[in-house]
Each structure stands twice: as structure tokens, then as C-alpha cells.
Design a protein around this motif. Structure first.
Motif, PDB file in Angstrom:
ATOM      1  N   TRP A  77      60.447  37.465  28.523  1.00 41.43           N
ATOM      2  CA  TRP A  77      59.120  37.921  28.933  1.00 41.43           C
ATOM      3  C   TRP A  77      59.273  39.021  29.972  1.00 41.43           C
ATOM      4  N   ILE A  78      58.494  40.069  29.818  1.00 41.26           N
ATOM      5  CA  ILE A  78      58.474  41.183  30.771  1.00 41.26           C
ATOM      6  C   ILE A  78      57.074  41.261  31.348  1.00 41.26           C
ATOM      7  N   ASP A  79      56.981  41.244  32.676  1.00 45.06           N
ATOM      8  CA  ASP A  79      55.656  41.298  33.321  1.00 45.06           C
ATOM      9  C   ASP A  79      55.549  42.458  34.302  1.00 45.06           C
ATOM     10  N   SER A  80      56.397  43.456  34.122  1.00 43.90           N
ATOM     11  CA  SER A  80      56.398  44.639  34.981  1.00 43.90           C
ATOM     12  C   SER A  80      56.544  45.874  34.104  1.00 43.90           C
ATOM     13  N   PRO A  81      55.926  46.992  34.491  1.00 44.97           N
ATOM     14  CA  PRO A  81      56.080  48.211  33.694  1.00 44.97           C
ATOM     15  C   PRO A  81      57.450  48.872  33.852  1.00 44.97           C
ATOM     16  N   LEU A  82      58.246  48.439  34.832  1.00 44.84           N
ATOM     17  CA  LEU A  82      59.510  49.120  35.131  1.00 44.84           C
ATOM     18  C   LEU A  82      60.488  49.177  33.961  1.00 44.84           C
ATOM     19  N   PRO A  83      60.688  48.098  33.182  1.00 51.20           N
ATOM     20  CA  PRO A  83      61.664  48.171  32.082  1.00 51.20           C
ATOM     21  C   PRO A  83      61.210  48.997  30.881  1.00 51.20           C
ATOM     22  N   ILE A  84      59.960  49.417  30.855  1.00 49.90           N
ATOM     23  CA  ILE A  84      59.429  50.072  29.653  1.00 49.90           C
ATOM     24  C   ILE A  84      60.089  51.416  29.389  1.00 49.90           C
ATOM     25  N   ASP A  85      60.489  52.132  30.432  1.00 49.27           N
ATOM     26  CA  ASP A  85      61.165  53.411  30.188  1.00 49.27           C
ATOM     27  C   ASP A  85      62.443  53.203  29.393  1.00 49.27           C
ATOM     28  N   ALA A  86      63.179  52.136  29.689  1.00 52.33           N
ATOM     29  CA  ALA A  86      64.422  51.861  28.965  1.00 52.33           C
ATOM     30  C   ALA A  86      64.154  51.292  27.576  1.00 52.33           C
ATOM     31  N   LEU A  87      63.093  50.497  27.435  1.00 53.32           N
ATOM     32  CA  LEU A  87      62.791  49.825  26.161  1.00 53.32           C
ATOM     33  C   LEU A  87      61.862  50.624  25.253  1.00 53.32           C
ATOM     34  N   GLY A  88      61.220  51.645  25.798  1.00 59.03           N
ATOM     35  CA  GLY A  88      60.149  52.342  25.071  1.00 59.03           C
ATOM     36  C   GLY A  88      60.513  52.822  23.687  1.00 59.03           C
ATOM     37  N   GLY A  89      61.674  53.453  23.551  1.00 61.31           N
ATOM     38  CA  GLY A  89      62.081  53.963  22.242  1.00 61.31           C
ATOM     39  C   GLY A  89      62.240  52.856  21.218  1.00 61.31           C
ATOM     40  N   ALA A  90      62.861  51.752  21.617  1.00 66.21           N
ATOM     41  CA  ALA A  90      63.063  50.629  20.697  1.00 66.21           C
ATOM     42  C   ALA A  90      61.735  49.979  20.322  1.00 66.21           C
ATOM     43  N   LEU A  91      60.833  49.827  21.295  1.00 68.68           N
ATOM     44  CA  LEU A  91      59.511  49.260  21.010  1.00 68.68           C
ATOM     45  C   LEU A  91      58.755  50.136  20.020  1.00 68.68           C
ATOM     46  N   TRP A  92      58.778  51.433  20.244  1.00 67.41           N
ATOM     47  CA  TRP A  92      58.057  52.362  19.372  1.00 67.41           C
ATOM     48  C   TRP A  92      58.641  52.344  17.956  1.00 67.41           C
ATOM     49  N   ARG A  93      59.967  52.325  17.847  1.00 67.38           N
ATOM     50  CA  ARG A  93      60.586  52.292  16.513  1.00 67.38           C
ATOM     51  C   ARG A  93      60.205  51.012  15.767  1.00 67.38           C
ATOM     52  N   LEU A  94      60.168  49.879  16.492  1.00 63.31           N
ATOM     53  CA  LEU A  94      59.776  48.624  15.859  1.00 63.31           C
ATOM     54  C   LEU A  94      58.325  48.701  15.374  1.00 63.31           C
ATOM     55  N   LEU A  95      57.430  49.244  16.188  1.00 68.49           N
ATOM     56  CA  LEU A  95      56.034  49.403  15.771  1.00 68.49           C
ATOM     57  C   LEU A  95      55.923  50.292  14.536  1.00 68.49           C
ATOM     58  N   CYS A  96      56.625  51.402  14.547  1.00 68.78           N
ATOM     59  CA  CYS A  96      56.525  52.335  13.415  1.00 68.78           C
ATOM     60  C   CYS A  96      57.094  51.723  12.138  1.00 68.78           C
ATOM     61  N   ARG A  97      58.204  50.997  12.240  1.00 69.57           N
ATOM     62  CA  ARG A  97      58.773  50.348  11.059  1.00 69.57           C
ATOM     63  C   ARG A  97      57.812  49.306  10.515  1.00 69.57           C
ATOM     64  N   THR A  98      57.153  48.581  11.395  1.00 68.90           N
ATOM     65  CA  THR A  98      56.225  47.547  10.968  1.00 68.90           C
ATOM     66  C   THR A  98      54.976  48.161  10.354  1.00 68.90           C
ATOM     67  N   SER A  99      54.577  49.329  10.858  1.00 65.64           N
ATOM     68  CA  SER A  99      53.345  49.954  10.354  1.00 65.64           C
ATOM     69  C   SER A  99      53.502  50.448   8.918  1.00 65.64           C
ATOM     70  N   GLU A 100      54.736  50.568   8.452  1.00 68.71           N
ATOM     71  CA  GLU A 100      54.957  51.039   7.086  1.00 68.71           C
ATOM     72  C   GLU A 100      54.322  50.122   6.052  1.00 68.71           C
ATOM     73  N   ASP A 101      54.135  48.827   6.402  1.00 70.59           N
ATOM     74  CA  ASP A 101      53.477  47.915   5.461  1.00 70.59           C
ATOM     75  C   ASP A 101      52.057  47.577   5.921  1.00 70.59           C
ATOM     76  N   ASN A 102      51.483  48.446   6.738  1.00 72.48           N
ATOM     77  CA  ASN A 102      50.111  48.297   7.234  1.00 72.48           C
ATOM     78  C   ASN A 102      49.904  47.042   8.070  1.00 72.48           C
ATOM     79  N   ALA A 103      50.975  46.531   8.685  1.00 68.71           N
ATOM     80  CA  ALA A 103      50.849  45.322   9.479  1.00 68.71           C
ATOM     81  C   ALA A 103      50.314  45.604  10.879  1.00 68.71           C
ATOM     82  N   ILE A 104      50.438  46.822  11.352  1.00 71.90           N
ATOM     83  CA  ILE A 104      50.039  47.150  12.720  1.00 71.90           C
ATOM     84  C   ILE A 104      48.907  48.158  12.701  1.00 71.90           C
TER      85      ILE A 104
END
Length: 195
Positions: free
Chosen positions: A7-34
């Protein structure tokens, strides 16, 4: 296969995780899930999503991530309400599981993590919104979420307008469903390994 949840409850780690989070969202959106991510996703859209995520975390939001062998494969945002009269409510947003890991028990474990965290935070009811007829809509209905409102012009995509369903469920009810599903899976696993 073990998924490590955090669990992450601070915005601080997002700079390091942002690319991976975005790639996961985009991959998931390919099947209209997001909802909200489409094939025209740009760097501007990524920056906007990450900025909004940081704001949510800065205001009490919680980000659940799950990784397998160091690779991000699960994410979900839980956004608690901050007004005293509605602080028992939290909204689930942008729940994703990498397509190749679906159907392998990660959803049940993620939901267990969510119900446990919700109880720790004093949250007793979860809400979410989905596009009508989508895979996500059917999935949340299967898990016991019920529609409490419908918005006609909820989303626009490819020149079409889609209805949206606003859904809710008590945390305790969801926890019971998850526990039952995990117990059945454990019984099945035990039965197949016992000679």
C-alpha cells in the motif's frame, strides 16, 4: 506464483512508479477494461493521470500495487471520503490486473487486501463507477456490487455515448464473498495435491 502487495499512501513514490503504472493502465485499456484511457493516450494524458494520482494520495488516498518478480501486475486506487458525515465511504478507481495474470487468483487476493485496508481505515462501504456492459461492469456485479445510479452520457468513445453505473457494496459483504472464494480455492488446491 506469489504476488507481493504494497500500500502506498504518499505521492512521493509515484515519480519512480509512474511509468510502470501508466504502462499497466494502457495494456489493460486494450481490452476496454479501463475507463478514461484509450488508444489516443499521450504523454500529456500520462502526466495528467499521474498528477491526479499524486493529488489523491496527498489527500488521504491509498494505492494498492502488486508485483511478481519485480514487475507491476496489479494496481487499484482507494479514495476515502474526507467529509466527517461520509468518511465511512471510499471509492475504488482504476483497478487493473495485467491481462496475462488474470484468472490466477490475483483479484481475490487484491480484494482481500482492499477489504482489510478499508476496515483498518474505518471504511464500511465501497463505491465505484463503470461503463455499462463493460467487462468491469460484469465483473463487479459478479462480486456483489449493486447499481445505485445510472448516468446516461457517462463516457464518450469512438463517436458513441455510453451509460455509466455507480455501484456500491458493504466492505463486510465483500470480505465474506472473498473469504468464501479463497476457501473454495484452497479446498480445490488441497484436493488436487492429496493422494
Amino acid at each position: 506464483m506469489t504476488c507481493h502487495f504494497t500500500w502506498i499512501d504518499s505521492p512521493l513514490p509515484i515519480d519512480a512508479l509512474g511509468g510502470a503504472l501508466w504502462r499497466l493502465l494502457c495494456r489493460t485499456s486494450e481490452d476496454n477494461a479501463i475507463l478514461g484511457i484509450d488508444d489516443s493516450a499521450t504523454e500529456s494524458a500520462q502526466n495528467s493521470y499521474l498528477k491526479q494520482l499524486k493529488q489523491t494520495l496527498n489527500c488521504g488516498g491509498q494505492l494498492l500495487i502488486g508485483s511478481i518478480h519485480g514487475r507491476l501486475v496489479v494496481s487499484c486506487v482507494m479514495k476515502p471520503q474526507t467529509v466527517p458525515t461520509t468518511c465511512h465511504l471510499a471509492e475504488l478507481m482504476k483497478g487493473t490486473i495485467a491481462p496475462e495474470y488474470r484468472g490466477q487468483g490475483l483479484l481475490e487476493e487484491a480484494l482481500r487486501q482492499i477489504t482489510d485496508r478499508a476496515r483498518q481505515l474505518g471504511i464500511s462501504r465501497l463505491t465505484l463507477d463503470v461503463r455499462e456492459g463493460s467487462m468491469a461492469h460484469r465483473l463487479w456485479e459478479h462480486w456483489g456490487f449493486e447499481t445505485f445510479g445510472v448516468l446516461e452520457d457517462y463516457a464518450r468513445y469512438a463517436g458513441q455515448s455510453f451509460r455509466g453505473h455507480y455501484m456500491q457494496q458493504a466492505v463486510d459483504d465483500l470480505a465474506i464473498r472473498v473469504a468464501r472464494r479463497l476457501a473454495v480455492k484452497n479446498q480445490s488446491a488441497t484436493a488436487t495435491t492429496t493422494p
